[in-house]
Structure formats: C-alpha cells, structure tokens
Design an enzyme around this catalytic site. Structure first.
Site, PDB file in Angstrom:
ATOM      1  N   TYR A 239      -0.910   8.258  -2.328  1.00 25.14           N
ATOM      2  CA  TYR A 239      -0.958   8.032  -3.747  1.00 25.14           C
ATOM      3  C   TYR A 239      -2.094   8.708  -4.330  1.00 25.14           C
ATOM      4  O   TYR A 239      -2.366   8.932  -5.550  1.00 25.14           O
ATOM      5  CB  TYR A 239      -1.184   6.536  -3.916  1.00 25.14           C
ATOM      6  CG  TYR A 239       0.106   5.583  -3.952  1.00 25.14           C
ATOM      7  CD1 TYR A 239       1.207   6.180  -3.758  1.00 25.14           C
ATOM      8  CD2 TYR A 239      -0.224   4.179  -3.998  1.00 25.14           C
ATOM      9  CE1 TYR A 239       2.259   5.339  -3.609  1.00 25.14           C
ATOM     10  CE2 TYR A 239       0.893   3.400  -4.073  1.00 25.14           C
ATOM     11  CZ  TYR A 239       2.205   3.856  -3.721  1.00 25.14           C
ATOM     12  OH  TYR A 239       3.482   3.298  -3.894  1.00 25.14           O
ATOM     13  N   GLY A 240      -3.169   8.998  -3.450  1.00 21.79           N
ATOM     14  CA  GLY A 240      -4.641   9.445  -4.214  1.00 21.79           C
ATOM     15  C   GLY A 240      -4.474  10.892  -4.802  1.00 21.79           C
ATOM     16  O   GLY A 240      -5.336  11.010  -5.692  1.00 21.79           O
TER      17      GLY A 240
ATOM     18  N   GLU B  66      -1.566   8.369   8.925  1.00 26.00           N
ATOM     19  CA  GLU B  66      -0.099   8.134   8.736  1.00 26.00           C
ATOM     20  C   GLU B  66       0.627   9.042   9.858  1.00 26.00           C
ATOM     21  O   GLU B  66       1.864   8.508  10.250  1.00 26.00           O
ATOM     22  CB  GLU B  66       0.447   8.448   7.438  1.00 26.00           C
ATOM     23  CG  GLU B  66       0.010   7.726   6.281  1.00 26.00           C
ATOM     24  CD  GLU B  66       0.544   6.237   6.306  1.00 26.00           C
ATOM     25  OE1 GLU B  66       1.607   6.157   6.626  1.00 26.00           O
ATOM     26  OE2 GLU B  66      -0.224   5.220   5.881  1.00 26.00           O
TER      27      GLU B  66
ATOM     28  N   CYS C  36      -4.703  -1.533  -1.808  1.00 29.45           N
ATOM     29  CA  CYS C  36      -4.729  -0.016  -2.061  1.00 29.45           C
ATOM     30  C   CYS C  36      -5.774  -0.069  -3.132  1.00 29.45           C
ATOM     31  O   CYS C  36      -5.553  -0.720  -4.153  1.00 29.45           O
ATOM     32  CB  CYS C  36      -3.351   0.172  -2.188  1.00 29.45           C
ATOM     33  SG  CYS C  36      -3.683   2.038  -2.607  1.00 29.45           S
ATOM     34  N   ASN C  37      -6.939   0.653  -2.888  1.00 30.44           N
ATOM     35  CA  ASN C  37      -7.943   0.916  -4.030  1.00 30.44           C
ATOM     36  C   ASN C  37      -7.342   1.794  -5.221  1.00 30.44           C
ATOM     37  O   ASN C  37      -7.423   1.550  -6.230  1.00 30.44           O
ATOM     38  CB  ASN C  37      -9.044   1.461  -3.303  1.00 30.44           C
ATOM     39  CG  ASN C  37      -9.821   0.604  -2.455  1.00 30.44           C
ATOM     40  OD1 ASN C  37     -10.538   0.087  -2.791  1.00 30.44           O
ATOM     41  ND2 ASN C  37      -9.567   0.506  -1.122  1.00 30.44           N
ATOM     42  N   THR C  38      -6.559   2.937  -4.594  1.00 33.91           N
ATOM     43  CA  THR C  38      -5.916   3.836  -5.661  1.00 33.91           C
ATOM     44  C   THR C  38      -4.849   3.131  -6.570  1.00 33.91           C
ATOM     45  O   THR C  38      -4.712   3.266  -7.788  1.00 33.91           O
ATOM     46  CB  THR C  38      -5.226   4.782  -4.798  1.00 33.91           C
ATOM     47  OG1 THR C  38      -6.348   5.233  -3.773  1.00 33.91           O
ATOM     48  CG2 THR C  38      -4.834   5.982  -5.740  1.00 33.91           C
TER      49      THR C  38
ATOM     50  N   ASP D  73       0.899  -1.211   0.012  1.00 30.30           N
ATOM     51  CA  ASP D  73       0.085   0.010   0.245  1.00 30.30           C
ATOM     52  C   ASP D  73       0.735   1.045  -0.058  1.00 30.30           C
ATOM     53  O   ASP D  73       2.383   1.136   0.135  1.00 30.30           O
ATOM     54  CB  ASP D  73      -0.891  -0.118   1.220  1.00 30.30           C
ATOM     55  CG  ASP D  73      -1.647   1.094   1.375  1.00 30.30           C
ATOM     56  OD1 ASP D  73      -2.398   1.545   0.303  1.00 30.30           O
ATOM     57  OD2 ASP D  73      -2.038   1.835   2.630  1.00 30.30           O
ATOM     58  N   SER D  74       0.394   2.310  -0.083  1.00 27.87           N
ATOM     59  CA  SER D  74       1.214   3.530  -0.064  1.00 27.87           C
ATOM     60  C   SER D  74       1.645   3.836   1.282  1.00 27.87           C
ATOM     61  O   SER D  74       2.432   4.560   1.628  1.00 27.87           O
ATOM     62  CB  SER D  74       0.233   4.762  -0.461  1.00 27.87           C
ATOM     63  OG  SER D  74      -0.874   4.944   0.294  1.00 27.87           O
TER      64      SER D  74
ATOM     65  N   CYS E   4     -11.263   3.129   0.737  1.00 23.02           N
ATOM     66  CA  CYS E   4      -9.842   3.271   0.941  1.00 23.02           C
ATOM     67  C   CYS E   4      -9.336   2.447   2.092  1.00 23.02           C
ATOM     68  O   CYS E   4     -10.203   2.452   2.888  1.00 23.02           O
ATOM     69  CB  CYS E   4      -9.293   4.754   0.991  1.00 23.02           C
ATOM     70  SG  CYS E   4      -7.665   5.144   1.612  1.00 23.02           S
ATOM     71  N   THR E   5      -8.124   1.611   1.965  1.00 22.39           N
ATOM     72  CA  THR E   5      -7.993   0.780   2.877  1.00 22.39           C
ATOM     73  C   THR E   5      -7.391   1.618   4.231  1.00 22.39           C
ATOM     74  O   THR E   5      -7.299   0.836   5.266  1.00 22.39           O
ATOM     75  CB  THR E   5      -6.859  -0.013   2.548  1.00 22.39           C
ATOM     76  OG1 THR E   5      -5.670   0.653   2.076  1.00 22.39           O
ATOM     77  CG2 THR E   5      -7.297  -1.127   1.475  1.00 22.39           C
ATOM     78  N   HIS E   6      -7.196   2.953   4.276  1.00 24.26           N
ATOM     79  CA  HIS E   6      -6.880   3.485   5.421  1.00 24.26           C
ATOM     80  C   HIS E   6      -7.941   3.678   6.379  1.00 24.26           C
ATOM     81  O   HIS E   6      -7.874   3.898   7.499  1.00 24.26           O
ATOM     82  CB  HIS E   6      -6.212   4.903   5.174  1.00 24.26           C
ATOM     83  CG  HIS E   6      -4.871   4.905   4.757  1.00 24.26           C
ATOM     84  ND1 HIS E   6      -4.360   4.295   3.560  1.00 24.26           N
ATOM     85  CD2 HIS E   6      -3.641   5.378   5.334  1.00 24.26           C
ATOM     86  CE1 HIS E   6      -3.058   4.622   3.480  1.00 24.26           C
ATOM     87  NE2 HIS E   6      -2.440   5.051   4.487  1.00 24.26           N
TER      88      HIS E   6
HETATM   89  N1  DGL Z   1      -4.717   3.089   0.979  1.00 25.38           N
HETATM   90  C1  DGL Z   1      -5.100   3.732  -0.177  1.00 25.38           C
HETATM   91  C2  DGL Z   1      -6.293   3.152  -0.668  1.00 25.38           C
HETATM   92  O1  DGL Z   1      -6.828   2.123  -0.616  1.00 25.38           O
HETATM   93  C3  DGL Z   1      -4.289   5.234  -0.657  1.00 25.38           C
HETATM   94  C4  DGL Z   1      -4.140   6.027   0.131  1.00 25.38           C
HETATM   95  C5  DGL Z   1      -3.342   6.895  -0.582  1.00 25.38           C
HETATM   96  O2  DGL Z   1      -3.984   8.079  -0.958  1.00 25.38           O
HETATM   97  O3  DGL Z   1      -1.986   6.946  -0.430  1.00 25.38           O
HETATM   98  O4  DGL Z   1      -6.737   3.975  -1.846  1.00 25.38           O
END
Ligand code: DGL
Length: 264
Positions: free
Chosen positions: A43-44, A152, A74-76, A11-12, A184-186
């Site tokens: 990453y978003g 984070e 990570c979805n992104t 993931d990011s 988003c996994t966060h």
């Molecule tokens: N955890 C990530 C997701 O599921 C991305 C978070 C990010 O923007 O870095 O999209």
C-alpha cells in the site's frame, strides 16, 4: 449488535498479524477476523484514493461478516482512510500511527529514528502528528523500501535480511539515536534483525500493544466486550494466492489457521 460478533482487522498483507497477536493476548474471548489484501501489496506506494477504495471494500466485507468493530492494522491505510471510514461507518474503528509521542517521552537524548512506508511519511496525518508530538526532538525519518515485500515473500532472519536492514539504516546509525520507532506493522517481524543491526542500546518501539489496549477500551465504552468464557475463534481471508498466504500464516501465526479467498 451482539457481544459475540467478531472484530474485523485488516492490513495490506500479513504485517497486521503483529497487531492481531496483541489483540488475541489481550482479548482471549473475542472472535477475530483478519483480511490480508495481498493482491495490492504494498500500500505504501499507492495513492490515497486507491487505498481508500480498498479500505472501504474490505471494511464493508468485514461488516457483512458481522464485524462489531474494526481495527486498521496498517499505518499507511490508517493515514489514508481512517477519517473516511469513521464518517461512513457507525461501528468503532481503531487505527494506528507511528509511536512518535511515546518515543519522545522515553528518549533520553531526544534523538529518534522513525521508520515507515512512504505513504505514511508523506501523509497529512503524519505531519500533524509531528507538529503535535515531536516536542523539540531531533527526528531522523526513513522510508524502508522493500521491507514489506521482503516479509511478504516469507524471508526470515538471514544474512540477506541483515544486509537489507543495514543498507536502509546506515544513514541514521551515525546520528546517535537512542530510540527507533517501527511505524509499519510489518516491521516487528524483522525486530530481531533490526536489533542486531542497531545494537542493544537502542530502544525499539511499535504500537501493536497500544492499539490492542485502545480496542479493549473502545469495546468497554460501547459495552461490546464478549462476555463468553470460551476461547475466541479466528478466521482469515486474503486476496492473492491462497497457498502463499497459508505458508505465511503457518510461519507467522500458527498452523491451524483457516484461510479463505476474499471476493475481490
Ligand atoms: N503494514 C502496513 C503499514 O503499517 C503497510 C505496508 C504496505 O506498504 O503495504 O503501513
């Protein structure tokens, strides 16, 4: 390929640990590796090309460590790079996407909130997902600026967190949604605060468990399940400061986690 080879997950940042937890529960004998690319968080708001380069770099690093399968937690990164990685690599790759389909199946009033990063929501993959599975539901889609950075930074469930969530969700809370998708996994790390803000009647869903189940299915199909009966091992890598990652791992995973720097 040996059954005992590890599974690579990335993931990011630490968001993917919300998926890692489900994988550990469902596959207790697998050896797991995790990469948090924290130097490049979030990453978003990055370009597809940038995320593809990072995903390729991390995937190849994990394959050098003998990964027998990959999970893009990570979805992104999935939206930007799952197709490319599947074209370039020969091991099973499991990606993830916001739980639009389960949400439309479970919603009683057909009013659904979807939370994700801008990168996910702007992606062609998300548009296709809506075309295929929105099923006439009324969707209220919201990018959650700053949530990833909040997690984070190690911020927990405090008053500031509730304010951040309230500010973001205010516009959709008047829409009478009965289901809220965490795309988003966060975001599962803010679940309790989100539930507090939206109230108990709203059903919050994410895809961590579904992704772990899909991984198990893919390993079964490829006869790659680890047949050992001893508990699997875990290794963590990150880009960015090691001390920060150790503290986050302590909070979100467990204090015995071994973490190293990934060459960047
Ligand atoms: N955890 C990530 C997701 O599921 C991305 C978070 C990010 O923007 O870095 O999209």
């Amino acid at each position: 390929m040996s059954h005992s080879f590890p599974i690579g997950i990335f993931d990011s940042g630490v968001g993917g640990l919300s998926v890692f937890g489900h994988i550990r529960d469902l596959l207790p004998h697998e050896n797991l590796m995790y990469v948090a690319d924290r130097n490049y968080i979030p990453y978003g708001n990055k370009s597809d090309r940038f995320i593809q380069e990072r995903s390729r770099f991390i995937a190849n690093f994990l394959i050098e460590q003998k990964a027998k399968a990959l999970v893009i937690a990570c979805n992104t990164a999935t939206a930007a790079s799952v197709q490319l990685l599947r074209e370039e690599l020969s091991i099973p790759i499991v990606g993830m996407e916001p739980a639009v389909k389960p949400a439309t199946l479970h919603s009683n009033n057909g009013k659904i909130g979807i939370l994700a990063t801008e990168g996910t929501l702007d992606s062609g993959k998300f548009k296709i997902l809506l075309e295929r599975h929105a099923n006439g539901a009324e969707l209220f889609i919201k990018p959650c600026h700053g949530w990833v950075e909040w997690i984070e930074e190690g911020r927990g469930d405090d008053a500031g967190t509730l304010n951040l969530i309230r500010d973001t969700l205010d516009p959709i809370l008047t829409k009478e949604i009965d289901t809220l998708v965490l795309g988003c996994t966060h975001y599962p790390f803010l679940r309790e605060s989100i539930q507090q803000v939206v109230g108990d009647e709203i059903n919050i869903i994410d895809t961590g468990l579904a992704v772990a189940s899909q991984l198990r299915r893919r390993l079964e199909e490829e006869s790659l399940l680890n047949e050992s009966s001893t508990p699997g091992e875990e290794r963590f890598w990150c880009t960015g400061p090691l001390g920060e990652m150790r503290q986050l791992l302590d909070r979100l995973w467990g204090s015995n986690a071994r973490v190293e720097l990934m060459p960047d």
